[in-house]
Design a protein around this motif. Sequence first.
Motif, PDB file in Angstrom:
ATOM      1  N   LYS A 100       0.827  -1.196   0.070  1.00 57.40           N
ATOM      2  CA  LYS A 100      -0.053   0.050   0.050  1.00 57.40           C
ATOM      3  C   LYS A 100       0.920   1.283  -0.021  1.00 57.40           C
ATOM      4  O   LYS A 100       1.845   1.047   0.528  1.00 57.40           O
ATOM      5  CB  LYS A 100      -0.910  -0.066   1.107  1.00 57.40           C
ATOM      6  CG  LYS A 100      -0.541  -0.306   2.427  1.00 57.40           C
ATOM      7  CD  LYS A 100       0.637   0.445   2.897  1.00 57.40           C
ATOM      8  CE  LYS A 100       0.291   1.848   3.358  1.00 57.40           C
ATOM      9  NZ  LYS A 100       1.638   2.606   3.977  1.00 57.40           N
ATOM     10  N   MET A 129      -2.473  -5.006   4.900  1.00 53.49           N
ATOM     11  CA  MET A 129      -2.270  -6.429   5.703  1.00 53.49           C
ATOM     12  C   MET A 129      -3.108  -6.374   6.750  1.00 53.49           C
ATOM     13  O   MET A 129      -3.273  -7.624   7.317  1.00 53.49           O
ATOM     14  CB  MET A 129      -0.818  -6.310   5.986  1.00 53.49           C
ATOM     15  CG  MET A 129      -0.594  -5.478   7.070  1.00 53.49           C
ATOM     16  SD  MET A 129      -0.823  -3.496   6.861  1.00 53.49           S
ATOM     17  CE  MET A 129      -0.365  -3.025   8.547  1.00 53.49           C
ATOM     18  N   HIS A 158      -4.144   5.275  15.433  1.00 54.58           N
ATOM     19  CA  HIS A 158      -3.141   4.923  14.546  1.00 54.58           C
ATOM     20  C   HIS A 158      -1.836   5.593  14.962  1.00 54.58           C
ATOM     21  O   HIS A 158      -1.738   6.991  14.792  1.00 54.58           O
ATOM     22  CB  HIS A 158      -3.359   5.172  13.250  1.00 54.58           C
ATOM     23  CG  HIS A 158      -2.332   4.594  12.288  1.00 54.58           C
ATOM     24  ND1 HIS A 158      -2.700   4.398  10.621  1.00 54.58           N
ATOM     25  CD2 HIS A 158      -1.206   4.151  12.223  1.00 54.58           C
ATOM     26  CE1 HIS A 158      -1.568   3.883  10.216  1.00 54.58           C
ATOM     27  NE2 HIS A 158      -0.680   3.634  11.030  1.00 54.58           N
ATOM     28  N   ASN A 160       2.381   5.899  15.512  1.00 48.76           N
ATOM     29  CA  ASN A 160       3.760   5.455  15.089  1.00 48.76           C
ATOM     30  C   ASN A 160       4.665   6.285  16.170  1.00 48.76           C
ATOM     31  O   ASN A 160       4.516   7.341  16.259  1.00 48.76           O
ATOM     32  CB  ASN A 160       4.117   5.970  13.664  1.00 48.76           C
ATOM     33  CG  ASN A 160       3.329   5.315  12.708  1.00 48.76           C
ATOM     34  OD1 ASN A 160       3.784   5.394  11.468  1.00 48.76           O
ATOM     35  ND2 ASN A 160       2.511   4.487  13.010  1.00 48.76           N
ATOM     36  N   PHE A 167       9.057  11.941   5.475  1.00 47.48           N
ATOM     37  CA  PHE A 167       7.817  11.727   5.725  1.00 47.48           C
ATOM     38  C   PHE A 167       7.307  13.363   5.600  1.00 47.48           C
ATOM     39  O   PHE A 167       7.937  14.116   5.995  1.00 47.48           O
ATOM     40  CB  PHE A 167       7.321  11.229   6.770  1.00 47.48           C
ATOM     41  CG  PHE A 167       6.084  10.425   7.021  1.00 47.48           C
ATOM     42  CD1 PHE A 167       6.142   9.144   6.330  1.00 47.48           C
ATOM     43  CD2 PHE A 167       5.031  10.780   7.641  1.00 47.48           C
ATOM     44  CE1 PHE A 167       5.122   8.325   6.221  1.00 47.48           C
ATOM     45  CE2 PHE A 167       3.779  10.157   7.503  1.00 47.48           C
ATOM     46  CZ  PHE A 167       3.657   8.693   6.869  1.00 47.48           C
ATOM     47  N   ASP A 175      -0.092   7.865   3.086  1.00 47.03           N
ATOM     48  CA  ASP A 175       0.806   6.751   3.695  1.00 47.03           C
ATOM     49  C   ASP A 175       0.442   5.860   4.870  1.00 47.03           C
ATOM     50  O   ASP A 175       0.436   4.740   5.117  1.00 47.03           O
ATOM     51  CB  ASP A 175       2.232   7.126   3.593  1.00 47.03           C
ATOM     52  CG  ASP A 175       3.051   5.999   3.564  1.00 47.03           C
ATOM     53  OD1 ASP A 175       3.067   5.380   2.067  1.00 47.03           O
ATOM     54  OD2 ASP A 175       3.752   5.444   4.293  1.00 47.03           O
ATOM     55  N   SER A 176      -0.531   6.761   5.881  1.00 49.61           N
ATOM     56  CA  SER A 176      -0.686   6.063   6.870  1.00 49.61           C
ATOM     57  C   SER A 176      -2.334   5.989   7.055  1.00 49.61           C
ATOM     58  O   SER A 176      -2.739   4.763   7.274  1.00 49.61           O
ATOM     59  CB  SER A 176      -0.047   7.068   8.282  1.00 49.61           C
ATOM     60  OG  SER A 176       1.163   7.377   7.763  1.00 49.61           O
ATOM     61  N   HIS A 179      -4.490   3.401   5.438  1.00 48.51           N
ATOM     62  CA  HIS A 179      -4.920   2.196   6.132  1.00 48.51           C
ATOM     63  C   HIS A 179      -6.440   1.832   6.581  1.00 48.51           C
ATOM     64  O   HIS A 179      -7.021   1.076   6.535  1.00 48.51           O
ATOM     65  CB  HIS A 179      -3.931   1.590   7.330  1.00 48.51           C
ATOM     66  CG  HIS A 179      -2.858   1.051   6.809  1.00 48.51           C
ATOM     67  ND1 HIS A 179      -2.474  -0.163   6.249  1.00 48.51           N
ATOM     68  CD2 HIS A 179      -1.408   1.657   6.857  1.00 48.51           C
ATOM     69  CE1 HIS A 179      -1.292  -0.397   6.029  1.00 48.51           C
ATOM     70  NE2 HIS A 179      -0.450   0.546   6.358  1.00 48.51           N
ATOM     71  N   MET A 230      -4.598  10.190  14.095  1.00 44.16           N
ATOM     72  CA  MET A 230      -3.300   9.608  13.502  1.00 44.16           C
ATOM     73  C   MET A 230      -2.259  10.529  14.015  1.00 44.16           C
ATOM     74  O   MET A 230      -2.262  11.733  13.911  1.00 44.16           O
ATOM     75  CB  MET A 230      -3.147  10.023  11.987  1.00 44.16           C
ATOM     76  CG  MET A 230      -2.107   9.488  11.005  1.00 44.16           C
ATOM     77  SD  MET A 230      -1.769   7.901  11.113  1.00 44.16           S
ATOM     78  CE  MET A 230      -0.168   7.667  11.489  1.00 44.16           C
ATOM     79  N   TYR A 238       4.048   1.573  18.908  1.00 44.84           N
ATOM     80  CA  TYR A 238       3.300   1.550  17.758  1.00 44.84           C
ATOM     81  C   TYR A 238       2.029   0.957  18.154  1.00 44.84           C
ATOM     82  O   TYR A 238       1.983  -0.030  18.764  1.00 44.84           O
ATOM     83  CB  TYR A 238       4.021   0.600  16.684  1.00 44.84           C
ATOM     84  CG  TYR A 238       3.214   0.626  15.226  1.00 44.84           C
ATOM     85  CD1 TYR A 238       3.304   1.538  14.336  1.00 44.84           C
ATOM     86  CD2 TYR A 238       2.071  -0.650  15.192  1.00 44.84           C
ATOM     87  CE1 TYR A 238       2.639   1.377  13.153  1.00 44.84           C
ATOM     88  CE2 TYR A 238       1.593  -0.635  13.846  1.00 44.84           C
ATOM     89  CZ  TYR A 238       1.691   0.329  12.885  1.00 44.84           C
ATOM     90  OH  TYR A 238       0.989   0.313  11.682  1.00 44.84           O
ATOM     91  N   PHE A 275       5.533  -1.261  13.061  1.00 42.90           N
ATOM     92  CA  PHE A 275       4.497  -2.131  12.258  1.00 42.90           C
ATOM     93  C   PHE A 275       5.363  -3.544  12.199  1.00 42.90           C
ATOM     94  O   PHE A 275       4.454  -4.592  12.257  1.00 42.90           O
ATOM     95  CB  PHE A 275       4.309  -1.430  11.001  1.00 42.90           C
ATOM     96  CG  PHE A 275       5.291  -0.857  10.330  1.00 42.90           C
ATOM     97  CD1 PHE A 275       6.003  -1.264   9.452  1.00 42.90           C
ATOM     98  CD2 PHE A 275       5.626   0.577  10.410  1.00 42.90           C
ATOM     99  CE1 PHE A 275       6.958  -0.794   8.628  1.00 42.90           C
ATOM    100  CE2 PHE A 275       6.438   1.192   9.913  1.00 42.90           C
ATOM    101  CZ  PHE A 275       7.230   0.361   8.799  1.00 42.90           C
TER     102      PHE A 275
HETATM  103  C1  ISE Z   1       3.696   2.727   6.780  1.00 44.67           C
HETATM  104  O1  ISE Z   1       4.014   2.926   5.731  1.00 44.67           O
HETATM  105  C2  ISE Z   1       2.519   1.933   7.210  1.00 44.67           C
HETATM  106  O2  ISE Z   1       2.081   1.271   6.435  1.00 44.67           O
HETATM  107  C3  ISE Z   1       2.432   1.594   8.654  1.00 44.67           C
HETATM  108  O3  ISE Z   1       1.548   0.441   8.678  1.00 44.67           O
HETATM  109  C4  ISE Z   1       1.837   2.755   9.113  1.00 44.67           C
HETATM  110  O4  ISE Z   1       1.375   2.668  10.441  1.00 44.67           O
HETATM  111  C5  ISE Z   1       2.596   3.929   9.022  1.00 44.67           C
HETATM  112  O5  ISE Z   1       2.245   4.988   9.353  1.00 44.67           O
HETATM  113  C6  ISE Z   1       3.082   3.975   7.529  1.00 44.67           C
HETATM  114  O6  ISE Z   1       4.121   5.232   7.232  1.00 44.67           O
END
Ligand code: ISE
Length: 339
Positions: A100, A129, A158, A160, A167, A175-176, A179, A230, A238, A275
């Motif tokens: 993704k 995933m 979510h 990180n 980023f 990107d985050s 999901h 986020m 995480y 992750f």
């Molecule tokens: C990263 O690319 C992911 O896919 C992680 O699962 C996500 O938590 C993260 O924020 C993304 O940058």
Amino acid sequence: MTQQGTLGIAVIGTGKMGADHVRRINDVISGARVAAVVDVDEARAASVADTAEGCRAFTDPAAAMAAPGVDAVLIASPGPAHEDALLSAFERDLPVLCEKPLTPDSTSALRVLEAEQKLGHRRVQVGFMRRYDSEFMKLKALLAAGELGRPLMLHCRHRNASVHSYFTTEMLISDSVVHEMDQSRWLLEQEITTVTVLKPTPNANAPEGLSDPQLVIFETSGGALVNVEMFATCGFGYQVQTEAVCERGTARVGDAHGMLVNRPGAWGGEIAPDFVARFEEAYDREVQAWVDATRRGVVEGPSTWDGYAAAAVCEAGLRAQKTGERTAVEMIERPALYR
Ligand code: ISE
Ligand code: NAD
């Protein structure tokens, strides 16, 4: 494929995810081997190639896809590089597992969707995933069984500990939160119709210019609401949590804390650092499912349509992030290939 039917995979991008997928294909899953790796960083590709027997290193994805013994492609380069790699794989009609996001914007995702339709058959599984995580699978089954009634809201967190130095504020969405876009569509079986993004005063510990955290709100075609905290620079670990609030009860996943320890004056569990640790089992299940389906000659899992739909929601999210306004998602009708 070899005489034994082992799938030869070219892994494109050998950074954090790509290197972990190479390890997984080598050491964890069955039915596949890493035949080639590709990275624009030649030294990185060479050092990852050294970890897999008979694996060749390349800097050009198309050259790797043309190499002998390559039957399938796993794309783990950054999002903006996915479209070129996908189109090269389509030229050779190779099966693809694409991390993704499918692509970071809906115009490029639409080009990929159209190219796959020209092939006339599905070739891509997108690396959402969470659909392979045991807790999320249980939540999906519970909601689908209807025991708790209709889902009314999803509360998502979510977090990180930190993110790559490259980023950007936009990547928090593309990107985050991408999901949660896929997760919400999948759990609710509804499309996301609007996105709103609210930004508090940024975390003083976030890199200069990164507007983190953000609160993202989705409205859906069935009238559900989703809110996503986020927080990409929380510093402590995480965490991915979701609570579904339904008509007759609630269900929550993502609290896994491993061992609980009592110490003088404190008790508590563990938090995964990233992750790779939190979703290890989900990635194993995802890649094994892709290899198994590919060896059977079928394509399963999140499709190019799902990747496009998430990209369309991202597009609205990026506009909402700039304007602060509730923004409608614009999507094409679902093509016949994906019904
Ligand atoms: C990263 O690319 C992911 O896919 C992680 O699962 C996500 O938590 C993260 O924020 C993304 O940058
Ligand atoms: P990374 O920066 O650690 O690695 C990316 C690698 O790709 C680098 O080695 C870089 O040199 C290489 N690269 C850049 N452009 C390339 C190109 N055109 N061709 C070949 N290689 C190229 O990034 P990462 O964290 O491993 O993320 C890679 C992908 O995986 C992204 O799409 C990201 O969104 C996704 N990802 C998914 C998850 C998940 O939970 N499913 C987690 C992290 C990352």
